[in-house]
Design a protein around this motif. Structure first.
Motif, PDB file in Angstrom:
ATOM      1  N   UNK A  85       0.972  -1.125   0.371  1.00 19.73           N
ATOM      2  CA  UNK A  85      -0.222  -0.246   0.190  1.00 19.73           C
ATOM      3  C   UNK A  85       1.119   1.378  -0.100  1.00 19.73           C
ATOM      4  N   UNK A  86       2.134   1.309   0.431  1.00 14.04           N
ATOM      5  CA  UNK A  86       3.086   2.736   0.549  1.00 14.04           C
ATOM      6  C   UNK A  86       3.642   3.228  -0.272  1.00 14.04           C
ATOM      7  N   UNK A  87       3.777   1.902  -1.234  1.00 17.63           N
ATOM      8  CA  UNK A  87       4.280   1.647  -2.518  1.00 17.63           C
ATOM      9  C   UNK A  87       3.250   2.339  -3.179  1.00 17.63           C
ATOM     10  N   UNK A  88       2.275   2.290  -3.796  1.00 15.19           N
ATOM     11  CA  UNK A  88       1.277   2.444  -4.476  1.00 15.19           C
ATOM     12  C   UNK A  88       0.868   4.060  -4.432  1.00 15.19           C
ATOM     13  N   UNK A 222      16.258  -2.865   1.603  1.00 18.24           N
ATOM     14  CA  UNK A 222      15.176  -3.228   2.688  1.00 18.24           C
ATOM     15  C   UNK A 222      15.146  -4.674   2.887  1.00 18.24           C
ATOM     16  N   UNK A 223      15.223  -5.566   3.619  1.00 13.58           N
ATOM     17  CA  UNK A 223      15.014  -6.579   3.678  1.00 13.58           C
ATOM     18  C   UNK A 223      15.420  -7.558   5.040  1.00 13.58           C
ATOM     19  N   UNK A 224      14.912  -8.182   5.644  1.00 16.10           N
ATOM     20  CA  UNK A 224      14.893  -8.784   7.014  1.00 16.10           C
ATOM     21  C   UNK A 224      16.080  -9.967   6.499  1.00 16.10           C
ATOM     22  N   UNK A 225      17.205  -9.995   5.818  1.00 14.55           N
ATOM     23  CA  UNK A 225      18.295 -11.162   6.163  1.00 14.55           C
ATOM     24  C   UNK A 225      19.024  -9.754   4.691  1.00 14.55           C
ATOM     25  N   UNK A 226      20.419 -10.196   5.500  1.00 10.29           N
ATOM     26  CA  UNK A 226      22.144 -10.509   4.737  1.00 10.29           C
ATOM     27  C   UNK A 226      21.726 -10.699   3.108  1.00 10.29           C
ATOM     28  N   UNK A 244       8.733  -1.469   7.592  1.00 13.21           N
ATOM     29  CA  UNK A 244       9.598  -0.412   7.664  1.00 13.21           C
ATOM     30  C   UNK A 244       8.932   0.127   6.091  1.00 13.21           C
ATOM     31  N   UNK A 245       7.907  -0.013   5.832  1.00 17.03           N
ATOM     32  CA  UNK A 245       7.937   0.669   4.103  1.00 17.03           C
ATOM     33  C   UNK A 245       7.041   1.486   4.803  1.00 17.03           C
ATOM     34  N   UNK A 246       6.323   1.414   5.824  1.00 14.80           N
ATOM     35  CA  UNK A 246       5.092   2.666   6.239  1.00 14.80           C
ATOM     36  C   UNK A 246       6.319   3.621   7.560  1.00 14.80           C
ATOM     37  N   UNK A 247       6.822   3.100   8.069  1.00 10.26           N
ATOM     38  CA  UNK A 247       7.576   3.724   9.050  1.00 10.26           C
ATOM     39  C   UNK A 247       8.565   4.798   7.965  1.00 10.26           C
ATOM     40  N   UNK A 248       9.065   4.270   6.830  1.00 14.48           N
ATOM     41  CA  UNK A 248       9.257   5.323   5.608  1.00 14.48           C
ATOM     42  C   UNK A 248       8.386   6.152   4.949  1.00 14.48           C
ATOM     43  N   UNK A 249       7.831   6.156   4.979  1.00 15.22           N
ATOM     44  CA  UNK A 249       6.796   7.333   4.379  1.00 15.22           C
ATOM     45  C   UNK A 249       6.565   7.861   5.343  1.00 15.22           C
ATOM     46  N   UNK A 250       6.477   7.389   6.515  1.00 15.54           N
ATOM     47  CA  UNK A 250       5.990   8.566   7.260  1.00 15.54           C
ATOM     48  C   UNK A 250       6.517   9.594   7.841  1.00 15.54           C
TER      49      UNK A 250
END
Ligand code: BJW
Ligand code: ZN
Length: 252
Positions: A85-88, A222-226, A244-250
């Motif tokens: 939804x953030x990317x939209x 942006x990933x949960x691991x390397x 993480x994406x909603x936190x970035x958008x905020x």
């Protein structure tokens, strides 16, 4: 107190003329769609060479179709998550935003993304395996029913008499040159590339971060691991994309 790395990325996104997000299976993981690699990934239980190559389809089209129908059944009941939804919303709200996805699940479209580039096709379409040009689209349905709505028979046939195949890109197959060309150009000229939920091992998609970096972009993983990209990324944001994406958008 927001994380300093998140604040840095948010500042760059806000200032950017052009932002590109490249997504992989990880963005749909929290919607319940299995990823390919990793401990719970599809390739743990299924062999790519048996299911995701043109040779596999030529050998056993029924098996390949059964696997794709099973995956379509999983995706049909899944819903876009806050990451999609953030990317939209980025597409709507940022001055120039391009979404490039390796995913075939259609969840970005269901979240409201319209101008995305689907590098590996779409599981809801089927096309003629012999290349007669026929394409069937069945967003959200995906039963490819027989005549008069009869139950599907695998493998489904094209009207030309050949077989239909899922309209996805298998190993060893070329990506649609129009799509990869557009993706490379978007990566080359962007100011920020967000690389979300991909193991970054499948080419040519995995080359996009380097192209963006050579063009001067800030490359954010942006990933949960390397992944193999981690060492080359300018900023690494660790955590599930749906958080993480909603936190970035905020902050952006
Ligand atoms: C989270 C998370 C959460 C989890 N939040 N993150 C050697 C070197 C270089 C290249 C090659 C080579 N040998 C062979 C090649 C070529 C090959 C390739 O790259 N192979 C490598 C694997 C070695 N590439 C190809 O064959 C491509 N074609 C090609 O090169 O054509 C050349 C050609 C030219 C001219 C004529 C003919 C040919 C085609 C590649 C097609 C890939 N297809 C698939 C299947 C699509 C259809 C389907 O779905 O069934 O695409 S394979 C599969 O991998 C799928 C994906 O799109 C793709 C990438 O996977 P993705 O999205 O990265 O998922 P995962 O599971 O790998 O990673 C998930 C990530 O998410 C992980 O990092 C997690 O940590 C993370 N995550 N939860 C954030 N909540
Ligand atoms: Zn045909």
């Amino acid at each position: 107190m927001p994380d300093a790395r998140l604040t840095r990325v948010a500042t760059c996104v806000r200032a950017a003329r052009s932002v590109v997000a490249m997504t992989g299976a990880g963005i749909s993981a929290e919607s319940g769609v299995p990823t390919f690699r990793g401990s719970a990934g599809l390739w743990r239980s299924f062999s790519p060479s048996d299911l995701a190559t043109p040779e596999a389809f030529a050998r056993d089209p029924r098996l390949v179709w059964e696997w794709y129908r099973w995956r379509r059944d999983l995706i049909r009941v899944a819903h876009p998550n806050p990451g999609h939804l953030v990317l939209a919303r980025f597409e709507k709200n940022l001055p120039q935003f391009q979404l490039v996805t390796q995913n075939v699940d259609g969840l970005h479209q269901r979240a409201g993304s319209h101008t995305l580039i689907e590098l590996h096709g779409n599981i809801w379409r089927a096309r003629c395996a012999a290349g007669c040009g026929r394409l069937t689209e069945e967003p959200g349905q995906g039963c490819l029913a027989g005549p008069g709505g009869a139950p599907a028979v695998d493998p489904p046939a094209c009207a030309c008499g050949s077989l239909l195949r899922p309209d996805v890109v298998w190993f060893g197959e070329a990506l649609d040159p129009r799509h990869i060309t557009r993706a490379i150009e978007a990566a080359r000229v962007c100011d920020v590339l967000l690389v979300v939920g991909t193991s970054a091992v499948v080419y040519p998609a995995a080359a996009l971060p380097r192209i963006a970096r050579q063009g001067g972009a800030l490359v954010v993983e942006l990933n949960i691991e390397d992944t193999p990209l981690t060492a080359e990324a300018d900023v690494v944001l660790r955590g599930p994309a749906a958080d993480v994406l909603p936190a970035l958008e905020a902050l952006a």
